[in-house]
Scaffold this motif. Structure first.
Motif, PDB file in Angstrom:
ATOM      1  N   THR A 246      15.513   5.338  -0.304  1.00 54.82           N
ATOM      2  CA  THR A 246      14.779   4.447   0.588  1.00 54.82           C
ATOM      3  C   THR A 246      15.639   3.920   1.729  1.00 54.82           C
ATOM      4  O   THR A 246      15.201   3.893   2.885  1.00 54.82           O
ATOM      5  CB  THR A 246      14.199   3.270  -0.217  1.00 54.82           C
ATOM      6  OG1 THR A 246      13.334   3.771  -1.241  1.00 54.82           O
ATOM      7  CG2 THR A 246      13.418   2.336   0.693  1.00 54.82           C
TER       8      THR A 246
ATOM      9  N   ALA B 210       8.416  -1.234   2.604  1.00 54.91           N
ATOM     10  CA  ALA B 210       7.371  -0.701   1.723  1.00 54.91           C
ATOM     11  C   ALA B 210       6.974   0.712   2.136  1.00 54.91           C
ATOM     12  O   ALA B 210       6.766   1.594   1.288  1.00 54.91           O
ATOM     13  CB  ALA B 210       6.159  -1.623   1.726  1.00 54.91           C
ATOM     14  N   VAL B 211       6.877   0.952   3.433  1.00 52.87           N
ATOM     15  CA  VAL B 211       6.528   2.297   3.911  1.00 52.87           C
ATOM     16  C   VAL B 211       7.648   3.284   3.597  1.00 52.87           C
ATOM     17  O   VAL B 211       7.397   4.414   3.147  1.00 52.87           O
ATOM     18  CB  VAL B 211       6.230   2.265   5.417  1.00 52.87           C
ATOM     19  CG1 VAL B 211       6.090   3.685   5.972  1.00 52.87           C
ATOM     20  CG2 VAL B 211       4.952   1.475   5.686  1.00 52.87           C
TER      21      VAL B 211
ATOM     22  N   ARG C 176       9.804   3.079   1.193  1.00 52.94           N
ATOM     23  CA  ARG C 176       9.815   3.338  -0.269  1.00 52.94           C
ATOM     24  C   ARG C 176       8.700   4.288  -0.665  1.00 52.94           C
ATOM     25  O   ARG C 176       8.880   5.152  -1.533  1.00 52.94           O
ATOM     26  CB  ARG C 176       9.689   2.010  -1.019  1.00 52.94           C
ATOM     27  CG  ARG C 176       9.642   2.156  -2.540  1.00 52.94           C
ATOM     28  CD  ARG C 176      10.910   2.819  -3.053  1.00 52.94           C
ATOM     29  NE  ARG C 176      10.902   2.960  -4.482  1.00 52.94           N
ATOM     30  CZ  ARG C 176      10.277   3.926  -5.159  1.00 52.94           C
ATOM     31  NH1 ARG C 176       9.597   4.848  -4.480  1.00 52.94           N
ATOM     32  NH2 ARG C 176      10.358   3.985  -6.477  1.00 52.94           N
ATOM     33  N   ARG C 177       7.549   4.132  -0.042  1.00 55.92           N
ATOM     34  CA  ARG C 177       6.434   5.040  -0.314  1.00 55.92           C
ATOM     35  C   ARG C 177       6.774   6.469   0.100  1.00 55.92           C
ATOM     36  O   ARG C 177       6.523   7.423  -0.635  1.00 55.92           O
ATOM     37  CB  ARG C 177       5.196   4.539   0.428  1.00 55.92           C
ATOM     38  CG  ARG C 177       4.024   5.491   0.462  1.00 55.92           C
ATOM     39  CD  ARG C 177       3.452   5.763  -0.890  1.00 55.92           C
ATOM     40  NE  ARG C 177       2.245   6.564  -0.815  1.00 55.92           N
ATOM     41  CZ  ARG C 177       1.684   7.177  -1.845  1.00 55.92           C
ATOM     42  NH1 ARG C 177       2.235   7.066  -3.050  1.00 55.92           N
ATOM     43  NH2 ARG C 177       0.593   7.878  -1.693  1.00 55.92           N
TER      44      ARG C 177
END
Length: 374
Positions: A94, A135-136, A138-139
């Motif tokens: 990430t 968050a993006v 990590r996704r």
């Protein structure tokens, strides 16, 4: 040495077969056994079941000892050398991915992602989107890790500059920012990407045995395995005895799909047409894909039969699944038969639809089952 398949419609039958195998001592009396299970609950149940077989006396008072239970990811991490510090794990990936995204937001190929992250948008909505950067990232790291396990050819093509879908087709326009993002990430991480590490590991396993592993290994209860996992296990079986204990509801369907191997897009997969029971057609996709992904010529393929099924509604359903066929219409079950019950938390109207679909449709319009019986 080789890959041995053991199939049964009941997991207790598979557990008894595994117990019989483990009861045969290895050549080294101090060698342990390794069994890979999909979940902790399966481990607890299986160890209790094996304790009634291994070293058991007339009363079934045995003990499950010298058997190590592990998950497939832990074994694969060991044989690939990834370990806990794998830079290509989603969590570790990430942070460099976040740095790569920030450095390329102005690049033309990154316009779709930049717009999603609110880049250059001074409005409150843009500020909110910029707050989702981690968050993006990590996704996306999770997606790239999934590609490496499930569709490695995708990353192979992207690394070579071919922006394909991994199956020879063109990538959708909305996703064309992913290949250059992956290439930028691979250039930013110092270690070899996972698809290269996988290729090297497979070659090494085929050349020499893994000294840290016992000569006999078992995988129990898995209904789904990634393609890269199967390739690693098949390579491991070159110098080790590997036993796969697979729960499968229908030997007839297995035989109908015998000889069908190789991956292909789901839209082109016609294997469901060999399933003549609606449950096998609609709920058996994972098992059909697993059979297709397994090696075409295993060292052994054994189907273990279970005890005769009871003359109940559940017994009829199990028999139909095993035969890959539907029971002829007109046969009624006893009014006191409660072997199959439907529990639903939907609204009353939806309960009627569920009952029609599951019982009237999947059990082939049994006239004794009506929606008004809810």
């Amino acid at each position: 040495m080789g890959l041995h398949l053991h199939r049964a419609e009941r997991t207790d039958v598979l557990a008894d077969g595994l117990g019989a195998l483990l009861a045969q001592p290895p050549a080294d009396p101090f060698a342990g056994e390794l069994v890979l299970v999909p979940a902790r609950g399966v481990e607890r149940w299986l160890s209790q079941r094996l304790s009634h077989v291994l070293g058991a006396g007339p009363g079934g008072d045995g003990v499950c000892a010298a058997v190590e239970f592990r998950s497939p990811p832990s074994l694969i991490a060991e044989i690939t050398g990834a370990g806990d510090e794998d830079p290509w794990s989603p969590d570790a990936m990430t942070w460099p991915l976040l740095a790569v995204i920030d450095a390329n937001l102005d690049a033309p190929w990154c316009a779709t992602l930049a717009r999603h992250l609110g880049h250059g948008d001074p409005s409150p909505e843009g500020e909110l989107r910029r707050g989702r950067r981690y968050a993006v990232a990590r996704r996306l790291a999770g997606l790239f890790a999934s590609y490496a396990r499930q569709r490695p050819q995708l990353l192979v093509d992207w690394a070579a500059g071919r922006d394909t879908d991994g199956a020879g087709g063109a990538l959708h326009e909305d996703l064309r920012w992913q290949p250059p993002l992956w290439r930028a990430l691979a250039a930013a991480v110092a270690t070899a990407p996972p698809h290269e590490r996988h290729r090297e590991t497979v070659a090494r396993l085929r050349q020499e045995p893994t000294e840290t592993l016992p000569g006999r290994l078992s995988l129990f209860g898995h209904t789904r395995l990634a393609g890269t996992d199967i390739e690693l296990l098949d390579a491991l079986a070159t110098h080790h005895d590997l036993h796969l204990w697979l729960p499968h509801p229908s030997d007839a369907l297995w035989q109908a799909l015998h000889g069908v191997h190789g991956t292909l897009p789901r839209t082109a997969d016609e294997s469901r047409r060999s399933a003549h029971h609606p449950l096998l057609e609609t709920l058996g996709r994972d098992l059909r894909e697993l059979q297709r992904a397994l090696p075409a010529a295993p060292a052994g393929d054994e189907h273990r039969t279970a005890a005769p099924r009871p003359d109940t509604l559940l017994g009829w359903l199990q028999s139909d699944l095993g035969a890959n066929a539907l029971r002829p219409e007109g046969r009624r079950h006893a009014a006191s038969d409660r072997s199959v019950q439907v529990h639903s938390c939907h609204s009353p109207a939806r309960q009627v639809d569920v009952l029609r679909e599951v019982l009237l449709g999947l059990l082939h319009d049994d006239p004794t089952l009506e929606p008004r019986d809810i």
